[in-house]
Design a protein around this motif. Structure first.
Motif, PDB file in Angstrom:
ATOM      1  N   PRO A   7    -107.615  50.172   9.366  1.00 50.52           N
ATOM      2  CA  PRO A   7    -106.400  50.821  10.115  1.00 50.52           C
ATOM      3  C   PRO A   7    -105.297  51.319   9.114  1.00 50.52           C
ATOM      4  O   PRO A   7    -104.878  50.554   8.337  1.00 50.52           O
ATOM      5  CB  PRO A   7    -105.874  49.766  10.891  1.00 50.52           C
ATOM      6  N   THR A   8    -104.909  52.483   9.198  1.00 49.90           N
ATOM      7  CA  THR A   8    -103.754  52.939   8.373  1.00 49.90           C
ATOM      8  C   THR A   8    -102.559  52.652   9.217  1.00 49.90           C
ATOM      9  O   THR A   8    -102.603  51.961  10.064  1.00 49.90           O
ATOM     10  CB  THR A   8    -103.958  54.554   8.279  1.00 49.90           C
ATOM     11  N   ARG A   9    -101.396  52.988   8.474  1.00 54.56           N
ATOM     12  CA  ARG A   9    -100.179  52.692   9.185  1.00 54.56           C
ATOM     13  C   ARG A   9     -99.977  52.961  10.604  1.00 54.56           C
ATOM     14  O   ARG A   9     -99.367  52.394  11.490  1.00 54.56           O
ATOM     15  CB  ARG A   9     -99.082  52.985   8.228  1.00 54.56           C
ATOM     16  N   TYR A  10    -100.342  54.357  10.531  1.00 50.91           N
ATOM     17  CA  TYR A  10    -100.080  55.319  11.761  1.00 50.91           C
ATOM     18  C   TYR A  10    -101.472  55.442  12.632  1.00 50.91           C
ATOM     19  O   TYR A  10    -102.306  55.765  11.777  1.00 50.91           O
ATOM     20  CB  TYR A  10     -99.456  56.488  11.673  1.00 50.91           C
ATOM     21  N   LEU A  11    -101.734  54.945  13.822  1.00 52.54           N
ATOM     22  CA  LEU A  11    -102.958  55.272  14.498  1.00 52.54           C
ATOM     23  C   LEU A  11    -102.679  55.905  15.802  1.00 52.54           C
ATOM     24  O   LEU A  11    -101.561  55.673  16.515  1.00 52.54           O
ATOM     25  CB  LEU A  11    -103.411  53.816  14.994  1.00 52.54           C
ATOM     26  N   PHE A  12    -102.966  57.097  16.017  1.00 50.39           N
ATOM     27  CA  PHE A  12    -102.837  57.895  17.272  1.00 50.39           C
ATOM     28  C   PHE A  12    -104.069  57.821  18.209  1.00 50.39           C
ATOM     29  O   PHE A  12    -105.440  57.966  17.531  1.00 50.39           O
ATOM     30  CB  PHE A  12    -102.559  59.518  17.122  1.00 50.39           C
ATOM     31  N   PHE A  13    -103.980  57.455  19.412  1.00 46.28           N
ATOM     32  CA  PHE A  13    -104.968  57.559  20.164  1.00 46.28           C
ATOM     33  C   PHE A  13    -104.905  58.764  21.277  1.00 46.28           C
ATOM     34  O   PHE A  13    -103.844  58.868  22.043  1.00 46.28           O
ATOM     35  CB  PHE A  13    -105.196  56.196  21.262  1.00 46.28           C
ATOM     36  N   GLY A  36    -101.979  38.865  12.434  1.00 45.67           N
ATOM     37  CA  GLY A  36    -100.891  38.528  11.544  1.00 45.67           C
ATOM     38  C   GLY A  36     -99.867  39.688  11.270  1.00 45.67           C
ATOM     39  O   GLY A  36     -98.841  39.500  10.516  1.00 45.67           O
ATOM     40  N   GLN A  37    -100.490  40.846  11.524  1.00 45.65           N
ATOM     41  CA  GLN A  37     -99.652  42.158  11.413  1.00 45.65           C
ATOM     42  C   GLN A  37     -98.614  42.409  12.371  1.00 45.65           C
ATOM     43  O   GLN A  37     -98.587  41.823  13.442  1.00 45.65           O
ATOM     44  CB  GLN A  37    -100.566  43.209  11.308  1.00 45.65           C
ATOM     45  N   GLN A 131     -89.549  50.508   9.709  1.00 50.83           N
ATOM     46  CA  GLN A 131     -89.866  49.861   8.279  1.00 50.83           C
ATOM     47  C   GLN A 131     -90.095  48.439   8.408  1.00 50.83           C
ATOM     48  O   GLN A 131     -91.040  47.694   7.846  1.00 50.83           O
ATOM     49  CB  GLN A 131     -88.850  50.064   7.495  1.00 50.83           C
ATOM     50  N   ASP A 132     -89.702  47.710   9.664  1.00 50.20           N
ATOM     51  CA  ASP A 132     -90.263  46.095   9.906  1.00 50.20           C
ATOM     52  C   ASP A 132     -91.203  45.997  10.460  1.00 50.20           C
ATOM     53  O   ASP A 132     -91.613  45.011  10.815  1.00 50.20           O
ATOM     54  CB  ASP A 132     -88.746  45.739  10.675  1.00 50.20           C
ATOM     55  N   VAL A 133     -92.047  47.105  10.490  1.00 52.28           N
ATOM     56  CA  VAL A 133     -93.750  46.721  11.157  1.00 52.28           C
ATOM     57  C   VAL A 133     -94.713  47.264  10.156  1.00 52.28           C
ATOM     58  O   VAL A 133     -94.306  48.138   9.201  1.00 52.28           O
ATOM     59  CB  VAL A 133     -93.694  47.343  12.448  1.00 52.28           C
ATOM     60  N   ASP A 134     -95.879  46.697  10.261  1.00 53.59           N
ATOM     61  CA  ASP A 134     -96.986  47.112   9.482  1.00 53.59           C
ATOM     62  C   ASP A 134     -97.937  48.351   9.814  1.00 53.59           C
ATOM     63  O   ASP A 134     -98.350  49.129   9.100  1.00 53.59           O
ATOM     64  CB  ASP A 134     -98.101  45.927   9.043  1.00 53.59           C
ATOM     65  N   HIS A 135     -97.821  48.415  11.172  1.00 56.88           N
ATOM     66  CA  HIS A 135     -98.608  49.643  11.904  1.00 56.88           C
ATOM     67  C   HIS A 135     -98.016  49.933  13.103  1.00 56.88           C
ATOM     68  O   HIS A 135     -97.054  49.295  13.971  1.00 56.88           O
ATOM     69  CB  HIS A 135    -100.106  48.991  12.394  1.00 56.88           C
ATOM     70  N   VAL A 136     -97.882  51.388  13.369  1.00 50.79           N
ATOM     71  CA  VAL A 136     -97.453  51.784  14.680  1.00 50.79           C
ATOM     72  C   VAL A 136     -98.600  52.601  15.246  1.00 50.79           C
ATOM     73  O   VAL A 136     -99.350  53.340  14.599  1.00 50.79           O
ATOM     74  CB  VAL A 136     -96.347  53.059  14.252  1.00 50.79           C
ATOM     75  N   VAL A 137     -98.702  52.198  16.624  1.00 55.40           N
ATOM     76  CA  VAL A 137    -100.036  52.743  17.320  1.00 55.40           C
ATOM     77  C   VAL A 137     -99.286  53.484  18.397  1.00 55.40           C
ATOM     78  O   VAL A 137     -98.731  52.876  19.289  1.00 55.40           O
ATOM     79  CB  VAL A 137    -100.707  51.571  17.979  1.00 55.40           C
ATOM     80  N   PHE A 138     -99.913  54.664  18.719  1.00 54.60           N
ATOM     81  CA  PHE A 138     -99.409  55.742  19.477  1.00 54.60           C
ATOM     82  C   PHE A 138    -100.285  55.737  20.573  1.00 54.60           C
ATOM     83  O   PHE A 138    -101.534  56.104  20.427  1.00 54.60           O
ATOM     84  CB  PHE A 138     -99.041  56.964  18.862  1.00 54.60           C
ATOM     85  N   ASP A 139     -99.928  55.491  21.865  1.00 50.04           N
ATOM     86  CA  ASP A 139    -100.642  55.566  23.182  1.00 50.04           C
ATOM     87  C   ASP A 139    -100.163  57.029  23.616  1.00 50.04           C
ATOM     88  O   ASP A 139     -99.127  57.030  24.312  1.00 50.04           O
ATOM     89  CB  ASP A 139    -100.453  54.511  24.148  1.00 50.04           C
TER      90      ASP A 139
END
Length: 270
Positions: A7-13, A36-37, A131-139
């Motif tokens: 998984p990259t930092r940004y994930l788009f579904f 743990g992310q 900046q305080d998260v490891d991954h941003v997942v876009f629904d």
């Protein structure tokens, strides 16, 4: 699950309505949090049902999900974003006359402002926000809206480059120019395969796969080439003697055997 092995930092579904974008994006966000992310799950759909799925209220600011340590959820509400955008633009006009402020307030009352405000929230997450998260997942919302959203960084960067004066439903151009670096950063993030992955979600039917194929082409044209295909809800016939089940399974197998050309080279998970 192995929807996104690296998984990259940004994930788009993304995908057409009803194919399971919310289910798969939420499952991925929970899985990453369980590892743990620190994860931010973002809905860009005004009709999102993430609040029902996760049991938390949706706001224009991150809300922690108590049942999933490390996971927060955020909804980009277009109307709230537009109100906040108007306030920011008007706050920059402290030297303007009352008449000038009234003119800009009128310019900021249309649908165009709502769109750019939502985009402003979206681009902020891509341009150094969260900046305080490891991954941003876009629904995301259904395909057409998502393609529009993802094309805006390129469109508005070009608009700002080619226009150096005047005002519009975006507000005073001088104020919008201040956002140019954010828009450019958002575009750079979207087109960097080390940072952004797009998961095309489809069902095993020809119409959903055809739409996913068109999306793959349009996303590639925008520079988003790190794509994966997730085929959701594939139906196995548990008993060959069940004529209806066997017919559905054959229909799906035929659709999968005849994937659109744009989808054939993509990493695929069912």
């Amino acid at each position: 699950m192995n929807l996104v092995p690296h998984p990259t930092r940004y994930l788009f579904f993304t995908g057409k309505g009803g194919v399971g974008k919310t289910s798969l994006s939420t499952a991925t966000a929970i899985q990453l949090a369980d590892q743990g992310q620190r994860v931010l799950l973002v809905s860009t759909d005004a009709a999102s049902n993430l609040d029902e799925m996760l049991g938390v209220p949706l706001r224009n600011a991150p809300v922690a999900v108590p049942a999933v340590p490390g996971l927060s959820v955020l909804n980009i509400d277009p109307q709230v974003a537009a109100d906040q955008y108007r306030q920011r633009v008007l706050a920059q006009m402290d030297q303007a006359s009352a008449e000038e402020r009234d003119t800009v307030r009128e310019q900021l009352s249309g649908a165009c402002t709502t769109e750019i405000a939502s985009f402003d929230e979206f681009s902020g997450l891509l341009a150094g926000g969260a900046q305080d998260v490891d991954h941003v997942v876009f629904d995301t919302a259904p395909t057409g809206h998502t393609l529009r959203l993802l094309s805006l960084p390129q469109a508005w960067s070009g608009f700002l480059q080619d226009n150096d004066r005047g005002a519009s439903c975006l507000g005073p151009h001088s104020g919008l120019k201040m956002q140019e670096s954010r828009f450019n950063a958002a575009l750079a993030t979207l087109t960097d395969p080390a940072l952004t992955t797009v998961v095309l979600v489809a069902r095993a039917d020809r119409s959903a796969l055809a739409e996913a194929g068109r999306s793959a082409q349009e996303l590639a044209a925008l520079g988003l080439n790190a794509q994966r295909l997730a085929i959701n809800g594939v139906f196995p016939a548990a008993q060959a003697s069940d004529a209806v089940a066997a017919a559905i399974a054959r229909q799906e197998a035929a659709a999968l055997a005849d994937l659109p050309a744009a989808l054939q080279p993509l990493p695929q998970v069912q």
